[in-house]
Design an enzyme around this catalytic site. Structure first.
Site, PDB file in Angstrom:
ATOM      1  N   LYS A 148       0.829  -1.209   0.000  1.00  0.00           N
ATOM      2  CA  LYS A 148       0.000   0.000   0.000  1.00  0.00           C
ATOM      3  C   LYS A 148       0.865   1.262   0.000  1.00  0.00           C
ATOM      4  O   LYS A 148       0.628   2.180  -0.792  1.00  0.00           O
ATOM      5  CB  LYS A 148      -0.936  -0.021   1.226  1.00  0.00           C
ATOM      6  CG  LYS A 148      -1.868   1.166   1.319  1.00  0.00           C
ATOM      7  CD  LYS A 148      -3.095   0.840   2.125  1.00  0.00           C
ATOM      8  CE  LYS A 148      -2.871   0.836   3.615  1.00  0.00           C
ATOM      9  NZ  LYS A 148      -2.637   2.171   4.173  1.00  0.00           N
ATOM     10  N   SER A 149       1.862   1.299   0.869  1.00  0.00           N
ATOM     11  CA  SER A 149       2.715   2.505   0.953  1.00  0.00           C
ATOM     12  C   SER A 149       3.395   2.769  -0.387  1.00  0.00           C
ATOM     13  O   SER A 149       3.461   3.911  -0.857  1.00  0.00           O
ATOM     14  CB  SER A 149       3.809   2.302   2.005  1.00  0.00           C
ATOM     15  OG  SER A 149       3.256   2.298   3.281  1.00  0.00           O
ATOM     16  N   GLY A 184      -4.514   8.196   5.493  1.00  0.00           N
ATOM     17  CA  GLY A 184      -3.564   9.174   6.030  1.00  0.00           C
ATOM     18  C   GLY A 184      -2.404   9.397   5.076  1.00  0.00           C
ATOM     19  O   GLY A 184      -1.915  10.524   4.924  1.00  0.00           O
ATOM     20  N   SER A 220       8.063   9.110  11.436  1.00  0.00           N
ATOM     21  CA  SER A 220       6.875   8.894  10.606  1.00  0.00           C
ATOM     22  C   SER A 220       7.226   9.101   9.138  1.00  0.00           C
ATOM     23  O   SER A 220       7.668  10.182   8.740  1.00  0.00           O
ATOM     24  CB  SER A 220       5.771   9.878  11.015  1.00  0.00           C
ATOM     25  OG  SER A 220       4.869  10.055   9.937  1.00  0.00           O
ATOM     26  N   GLN A 276       5.154   9.293   6.803  1.00  0.00           N
ATOM     27  CA  GLN A 276       4.206  10.222   6.183  1.00  0.00           C
ATOM     28  C   GLN A 276       4.694  11.664   6.345  1.00  0.00           C
ATOM     29  O   GLN A 276       4.632  12.457   5.397  1.00  0.00           O
ATOM     30  CB  GLN A 276       2.812  10.033   6.782  1.00  0.00           C
ATOM     31  CG  GLN A 276       2.231   8.668   6.419  1.00  0.00           C
ATOM     32  CD  GLN A 276       0.839   8.437   6.971  1.00  0.00           C
ATOM     33  OE1 GLN A 276       0.302   9.277   7.688  1.00  0.00           O
ATOM     34  NE2 GLN A 276       0.261   7.306   6.643  1.00  0.00           N
ATOM     35  N   ASP A 327       2.253  -0.999  11.781  1.00  0.00           N
ATOM     36  CA  ASP A 327       0.934  -1.414  11.296  1.00  0.00           C
ATOM     37  C   ASP A 327       0.594  -2.852  11.693  1.00  0.00           C
ATOM     38  O   ASP A 327      -0.550  -3.283  11.551  1.00  0.00           O
ATOM     39  CB  ASP A 327       0.856  -1.270   9.773  1.00  0.00           C
ATOM     40  CG  ASP A 327       0.867   0.195   9.350  1.00  0.00           C
ATOM     41  OD1 ASP A 327       0.560   1.056  10.202  1.00  0.00           O
ATOM     42  OD2 ASP A 327       1.177   0.481   8.193  1.00  0.00           O
ATOM     43  N   LYS A 375      -3.930   6.246  14.738  1.00  0.00           N
ATOM     44  CA  LYS A 375      -4.031   5.588  13.429  1.00  0.00           C
ATOM     45  C   LYS A 375      -5.501   5.651  12.977  1.00  0.00           C
ATOM     46  O   LYS A 375      -6.256   6.488  13.449  1.00  0.00           O
ATOM     47  CB  LYS A 375      -3.510   4.152  13.523  1.00  0.00           C
ATOM     48  CG  LYS A 375      -2.017   4.082  13.812  1.00  0.00           C
ATOM     49  CD  LYS A 375      -1.214   4.603  12.637  1.00  0.00           C
ATOM     50  CE  LYS A 375       0.280   4.537  12.870  1.00  0.00           C
ATOM     51  NZ  LYS A 375       1.044   5.179  11.814  1.00  0.00           N
ATOM     52  N   ARG A 388      -5.853   2.269  18.084  1.00  0.00           N
ATOM     53  CA  ARG A 388      -5.676   0.808  17.962  1.00  0.00           C
ATOM     54  C   ARG A 388      -5.389   0.123  19.295  1.00  0.00           C
ATOM     55  O   ARG A 388      -5.696  -1.057  19.453  1.00  0.00           O
ATOM     56  CB  ARG A 388      -4.577   0.490  16.942  1.00  0.00           C
ATOM     57  CG  ARG A 388      -5.058   0.758  15.527  1.00  0.00           C
ATOM     58  CD  ARG A 388      -4.029   0.441  14.465  1.00  0.00           C
ATOM     59  NE  ARG A 388      -4.667   0.525  13.151  1.00  0.00           N
ATOM     60  CZ  ARG A 388      -4.028   0.635  12.001  1.00  0.00           C
ATOM     61  NH1 ARG A 388      -2.710   0.675  11.976  1.00  0.00           N
ATOM     62  NH2 ARG A 388      -4.694   0.694  10.872  1.00  0.00           N
ATOM     63  N   ARG A 444      -7.109  -2.915   9.935  1.00  0.00           N
ATOM     64  CA  ARG A 444      -6.115  -3.838  10.502  1.00  0.00           C
ATOM     65  C   ARG A 444      -6.639  -4.487  11.786  1.00  0.00           C
ATOM     66  O   ARG A 444      -6.339  -5.654  12.052  1.00  0.00           O
ATOM     67  CB  ARG A 444      -4.788  -3.124  10.726  1.00  0.00           C
ATOM     68  CG  ARG A 444      -4.207  -2.597   9.405  1.00  0.00           C
ATOM     69  CD  ARG A 444      -2.716  -2.457   9.419  1.00  0.00           C
ATOM     70  NE  ARG A 444      -2.285  -1.580   8.328  1.00  0.00           N
ATOM     71  CZ  ARG A 444      -2.085  -1.973   7.074  1.00  0.00           C
ATOM     72  NH1 ARG A 444      -2.277  -3.233   6.731  1.00  0.00           N
ATOM     73  NH2 ARG A 444      -1.696  -1.104   6.155  1.00  0.00           N
TER      74      ARG A 444
HETATM   75  C1  S3P Z   1       2.805   4.927   6.028  1.00  0.00           C
HETATM   76  C2  S3P Z   1       3.455   5.249   7.180  1.00  0.00           C
HETATM   77  C3  S3P Z   1       2.997   4.834   8.515  1.00  0.00           C
HETATM   78  C4  S3P Z   1       1.985   3.703   8.457  1.00  0.00           C
HETATM   79  C5  S3P Z   1       0.949   3.927   7.393  1.00  0.00           C
HETATM   80  C6  S3P Z   1       1.614   4.068   6.030  1.00  0.00           C
HETATM   81  C7  S3P Z   1       3.328   5.430   4.742  1.00  0.00           C
HETATM   82  O1  S3P Z   1       2.391   5.943   9.152  1.00  0.00           O
HETATM   83  O2  S3P Z   1       1.363   3.525   9.701  1.00  0.00           O
HETATM   84  O3  S3P Z   1       0.039   2.849   7.354  1.00  0.00           O
HETATM   85  O4  S3P Z   1       2.930   4.914   3.684  1.00  0.00           O
HETATM   86  O5  S3P Z   1       4.173   6.335   4.771  1.00  0.00           O
HETATM   87  P1  S3P Z   1       3.285   7.029   9.938  1.00  0.00           P
HETATM   88  O6  S3P Z   1       4.219   7.597   8.963  1.00  0.00           O
HETATM   89  O7  S3P Z   1       2.333   8.071  10.430  1.00  0.00           O
HETATM   90  O8  S3P Z   1       3.930   6.256  11.047  1.00  0.00           O
END
Ligand code: S3P
Length: 447
Positions: free
Chosen positions: A36-37, A108, A181, A183, A327, A354, A358, A399
């Site tokens: 997914k990422s 997110g 993070s 993200q 995750d 999240k 969770r 999840r």
């Molecule tokens: C992700 C980073 C993670 C993860 C999310 C996907 C990404 O979040 O929990 O499901 O694709 O960069 P954080 O960066 O907030 O930890």
């Protein structure tokens, strides 16, 4: 009531997934859906690039389709052929979205990465999502983007919708993120592509590094670790997305729980920043083997075989491993519920922000199934033992829903998982894949 595959249903309807405990092992193998990422990033980078990218192995789930739809609204042209996605990018010249608001759904990653991109554009845009996403913290990206000169404001109390005004110029920054993070890191680096000078991000410990690995494949040279030079241009790429380790783990965990099982998950991403759950499984006593290890599209991949070899042992999850399995912690909590001894998780307060809280959702569901546990602000202690059947709330968290479903395979009686339609966020074929291995998971839609 009708039987349906686990995907999103009409408003006002919900899906209950009923899992019947097994009396025989799980057998077989498959390639899990695309990571997914990495899929989000491949779609975004291809949309920014000059030329036509060829993307294979992509995840097409609720979350990544939100990103893809936004990319199309911003001018990328998407074509599906031979199971691949061909994205003709905008050569960095995104078009203002036709609709007033870009809808990121439950994702997110979509919201935070696109906020970085949109902060550097010469047009206004608004990013919004569902109730869960619009309650998640956005100051963590708004603050560094504002430092760069972005005109971005959260409409809520530090939450989305995010209103982004046409850029009047961004300046590169050196940003020490207080949270590990990916993200936040990726958001700032993507904004850095539109800023003057170099933008660099440091973090308390390394979060998943897909952005840093992928940008060079799309023609962006990183001047130093975790940094970009403003004005760098992206070029189209041929890119193969590995299977998602965060989805593969459900079948692996199921095989570690159900006596007599042996399963193989093929072409799974084995990036070191994502492998914490596999390390835990091994420490808990599971027998797993990795074969056919290779590199593809700058990511390590391989096949993982797991053969049941007895009851798992409780472990203390090292704090340093938490970012590498952020995750997978709900699933680890499900495994801990059956393991011999007390499993301890700490340094995991991020779980509270999240798709759901969770820690709270897993604690409540596990208690319903008769599990002894103690929740604390940044973690949980779980005393493993027998797990009863029952009906658990997944709180719209994909999840958590899949973690409870796996636990249902070895519960004393059937486990019913509420709001199972949210599984489509990351893994639309989850129950079908599990049932092909020998599980009995039935989804029923209810009004
Ligand atoms: C992700 C980073 C993670 C993860 C999310 C996907 C990404 O979040 O929990 O499901 O694709 O960069 P954080 O960066 O907030 O930890």
């Amino acid at each position: 009531m009708h039987k349906v595959p686990v995907h999103k249903v009409l408003p006002g309807h919900t899906v209950i997934l009923t899992v019947t405990p097994l009396d025989a092992g799980l057998h077989g193998g498959f390639r899990p859906p695309g990571d997914k990422s990495i899929s989000h990033r491949a779609m975004i980078f291809a949309s920014l690039a000059a030329g036509c990218s060829q993307l294979s192995g992509l995840l097409e789930s609720e979350d990544t389709l939100a990103t893809l739809h936004a990319c199309e609204q911003l001018g990328a042209v998407v074509e599906r052929r031979d199971g691949k996605l061909f994205i003709t990018g905008t050569a960095g010249k995104l078009q203002p979205p036709a609709g007033a608001t870009l809808d990121m759904g439950n994702s997110g990653t979509a919201m935070r990465l696109l906020a970085g991109v949109l902060s550097g554009q010469p047009f206004d845009s608004t990013l919004s999502g569902d109730a869960s996403l619009n309650s998640r913290p956005m100051r963590r990206i708004v603050a560094p983007l504002q430092l760069m000169g972005a005109r971005i404001e959260p409409r809520g109390e530090g939450t989305a919708p995010l209103v982004i005004r046409a850029s009047t110029g961004l300046t590169g920054i050196e940003y020490a993120s207080p949270v590990a993070s990916a993200q936040i890191k990726s958001c700032v680096l993507l904004a850095g592509l539109y800023a003057s000078g170099v933008t660099r991000v440091t973090e308390p410990c390394l979060s998943r590094d897909h952005t840093e690995r992928m940008l060079p494949l799309f023609g962006v040279k990183l001047p130093a670790a975790c940094s970009v030079t403003g004005g760098s241009k992206l070029k189209a790429a041929i890119f193969d997305v590995p299977g998602d380790i965060s989805s593969a783990v459900f079948a692996l965990a199921a095989a570690a729980l159900v006596p007599g099982s042996e399963v193989t998950l093929r072409h799974v991403g084995l990036n070191p920043t994502r492998k914490g759950f596999l390390d835990c499984l091994q420490e808990m006593g599971a027998e797993l083997q990795v074969s056919a290890a290779r590199d593809q599209s700058a990511e390590p991949v391989g096949d993982i075989r797991l053969r049941f070899n007895g009851r798992l042992r409780a472990i203390d999850v090292p704090a340093s491993r938490v970012p590498d399995m952020i995750d997978e912690l709900p699933l680890l909590m499900a495994l801990a519920a059956t393991a011999d001894g007390v499993t301890r998780i700490r340094a995991a307060a991020e779980l509270r922000v999240k798709e759901s809280d969770r820690l709270a959702v897993m604690a409540a569901g596990l208690k319903t199934l008769g599990v002894e546990l103690q929740e604390c602000p940044d973690g949980i202690d779980i005393n493993g033992g027998r797990v009863a059947g029952g009906r658990v709330a997944s709180a719209g968290d994909h999840r958590c829903a899949m973690s409870f479903a796996v636990l249902g395979l070895v519960a004393g009686d059937a486990v019913q998982v509420e709001s199972a339609e949210y599984i489509a966020t990351s893994y639309p074929g989850f129950s079908e894949d599990m049932n092909r291995l020998g599980a009995d998971m039935q989804a029923v839609v209810q009004e």
